[in-house]
Design a protein around this motif. Structure first.
Motif, PDB file in Angstrom:
ATOM      1  N   ALA A  73      -2.558   9.943   7.124  1.00 18.30           N
ATOM      2  CA  ALA A  73      -2.039  11.210   6.608  1.00 18.30           C
ATOM      3  C   ALA A  73      -1.205  10.977   5.350  1.00 18.30           C
ATOM      4  O   ALA A  73      -1.281  11.756   4.393  1.00 18.30           O
ATOM      5  N   GLY A  74      -0.430   9.885   5.335  1.00 18.77           N
ATOM      6  CA  GLY A  74       0.378   9.571   4.158  1.00 18.77           C
ATOM      7  C   GLY A  74      -0.463   9.238   2.941  1.00 18.77           C
ATOM      8  O   GLY A  74      -0.029   9.442   1.809  1.00 18.77           O
ATOM      9  N   ALA A  75      -1.677   8.734   3.156  1.00 20.89           N
ATOM     10  CA  ALA A  75      -2.577   8.454   2.039  1.00 20.89           C
ATOM     11  C   ALA A  75      -3.075   9.742   1.402  1.00 20.89           C
ATOM     12  O   ALA A  75      -3.382   9.784   0.212  1.00 20.89           O
ATOM     13  N   VAL A  76      -3.123  10.819   2.201  1.00 21.77           N
ATOM     14  CA  VAL A  76      -3.553  12.122   1.672  1.00 21.77           C
ATOM     15  C   VAL A  76      -2.391  12.832   0.987  1.00 21.77           C
ATOM     16  O   VAL A  76      -2.531  13.335  -0.127  1.00 21.77           O
ATOM     17  N   HIS A  77      -1.245  12.860   1.644  1.00 17.18           N
ATOM     18  CA  HIS A  77      -0.054  13.508   1.080  1.00 17.18           C
ATOM     19  C   HIS A  77       1.186  12.865   1.699  1.00 17.18           C
ATOM     20  O   HIS A  77       1.261  12.738   2.923  1.00 17.18           O
ATOM     21  N   PRO A  78       2.168  12.456   0.892  1.00 18.87           N
ATOM     22  CA  PRO A  78       3.330  11.733   1.427  1.00 18.87           C
ATOM     23  C   PRO A  78       4.069  12.466   2.545  1.00 18.87           C
ATOM     24  O   PRO A  78       4.482  11.850   3.522  1.00 18.87           O
ATOM     25  N   ILE A  87       9.363   7.442  17.271  1.00 18.91           N
ATOM     26  CA  ILE A  87      10.462   6.686  16.655  1.00 18.91           C
ATOM     27  C   ILE A  87       9.889   5.693  15.655  1.00 18.91           C
ATOM     28  O   ILE A  87      10.354   5.587  14.515  1.00 18.91           O
ATOM     29  N   VAL A  88       8.836   4.981  16.062  1.00 16.35           N
ATOM     30  CA  VAL A  88       8.225   3.975  15.185  1.00 16.35           C
ATOM     31  C   VAL A  88       7.586   4.637  13.969  1.00 16.35           C
ATOM     32  O   VAL A  88       7.782   4.190  12.836  1.00 16.35           O
ATOM     33  N   THR A  89       6.840   5.718  14.186  1.00 14.68           N
ATOM     34  CA  THR A  89       6.196   6.375  13.037  1.00 14.68           C
ATOM     35  C   THR A  89       7.233   6.971  12.092  1.00 14.68           C
ATOM     36  O   THR A  89       7.066   6.931  10.878  1.00 14.68           O
ATOM     37  N   GLY A  90       8.319   7.488  12.657  1.00 10.91           N
ATOM     38  CA  GLY A  90       9.369   8.073  11.817  1.00 10.91           C
ATOM     39  C   GLY A  90      10.069   7.043  10.947  1.00 10.91           C
ATOM     40  O   GLY A  90      10.254   7.253   9.739  1.00 10.91           O
ATOM     41  N   ILE A  91      10.463   5.917  11.548  1.00  8.80           N
ATOM     42  CA  ILE A  91      11.174   4.903  10.758  1.00  8.80           C
ATOM     43  C   ILE A  91      10.248   4.267   9.728  1.00  8.80           C
ATOM     44  O   ILE A  91      10.656   3.984   8.605  1.00  8.80           O
ATOM     45  N   LEU A  92       8.989   4.083  10.108  1.00  9.86           N
ATOM     46  CA  LEU A  92       8.054   3.465   9.179  1.00  9.86           C
ATOM     47  C   LEU A  92       7.728   4.405   8.018  1.00  9.86           C
ATOM     48  O   LEU A  92       7.680   3.986   6.862  1.00  9.86           O
ATOM     49  N   ALA A  93       7.528   5.687   8.324  1.00 12.67           N
ATOM     50  CA  ALA A  93       7.269   6.665   7.263  1.00 12.67           C
ATOM     51  C   ALA A  93       8.461   6.746   6.311  1.00 12.67           C
ATOM     52  O   ALA A  93       8.295   6.790   5.078  1.00 12.67           O
ATOM     53  N   HIS A  94       9.663   6.748   6.870  1.00 15.65           N
ATOM     54  CA  HIS A  94      10.858   6.810   6.027  1.00 15.65           C
ATOM     55  C   HIS A  94      10.989   5.553   5.171  1.00 15.65           C
ATOM     56  O   HIS A  94      11.274   5.627   3.972  1.00 15.65           O
ATOM     57  N   SER A  95      10.779   4.406   5.777  1.00 13.72           N
ATOM     58  CA  SER A  95      10.907   3.145   5.043  1.00 13.72           C
ATOM     59  C   SER A  95       9.891   3.046   3.913  1.00 13.72           C
ATOM     60  O   SER A  95      10.229   2.670   2.790  1.00 13.72           O
ATOM     61  N   LEU A  96       8.631   3.402   4.204  1.00 14.50           N
ATOM     62  CA  LEU A  96       7.586   3.302   3.173  1.00 14.50           C
ATOM     63  C   LEU A  96       7.778   4.321   2.052  1.00 14.50           C
ATOM     64  O   LEU A  96       7.287   4.118   0.941  1.00 14.50           O
TER      65      LEU A  96
END
Length: 196
Positions: free
Chosen positions: A127-132, A55-64
């Motif tokens: 992972a987001g630093a490699v590919h969004p 839940i935390v990784t999902g909301i943070l990934a979406h927000s960023l």
């Protein structure tokens, strides 16, 4: 900063997500489901608390991922610092909530959720630093790969399956903290690209 706050959807996404994490952690600790083991003859236990950090990784990934390119590209404001602060505060709230639930309920799985939130968020940021698009997929893939092939035998996880380790194992906690800090460094030095 107001446009950053609105653009990252803190009120609409992050705060409700943290509330959902806290509520799920409060009611789901100790609940588990047996999954078939792909490498072992027995089954593997997947505690629902192993899923709550998603839940935390999902909301943070979406927000960023929410960008306002016109404002961010021309701005002299420290957008990346704001994003690092967002990730740090979001994880701090989630880890604190899980830790408090663990202390009140005497639940080791709540402590595991706190530790795993550090690791999976760090993994998401790296992972987001490699590919969004990898930001959302990496933590989910890790949890399910660990659930199916992370055990040597029943209740004995492999060393690499850190999200399955017992809550009190200090080397695992230090490793998860290191992954999270590396994720923050990667976030600080990654230029966010617009999502398509």
């Amino acid at each position: 900063m107001i446009w950053w706050y609105k653009g990252r959807r803190l009120t609409a996404v992050v705060l409700p997500g943290l509330l959902a994490f806290t509520l799920l952690a409060a009611v789901a600790h100790g609940e588990s489901v047996a999954l078939p083991g792909l490498l072992t003859s027995g089954g593997n236990l997947l505690f629902l608390m192993h899923l709550t950090p998603l839940i935390v990784t999902g909301i943070l990934a979406h927000s960023l991922a929410q960008r306002l390119p016109e404002a961010e590209d021309l701005s002299v404001r420290p957008i990346q610092r704001y994003d690092v602060a967002l990730a740090l505060c979001t994880v701090a709230v989630a880890v604190s909530a899980a830790g408090i639930i663990g202390a009140l309920a005497g639940s080791p799985t709540a402590y595991e959720a706190a530790r795993n939130t550090l690791f999976l968020t760090g993994l998401m940021l790296l992972a987001g630093a490699v590919h969004p698009q990898a930001a959302t997929v990496a933590p989910v893939a890790w949890v399910f790969v660990a659930a199916f092939v992370g055990y040597r035998d029943f209740h004995r996880p492999w060393p690499w399956a850190v999200t399955l380790h017992p809550a009190g194992y200090v080397p695992t906690f230090l490793f998860c903290l290191a992954v999270f800090l590396c994720g923050l460094v990667a976030l600080r030095h990654t230029r966010r690209r617009p999502t398509s």
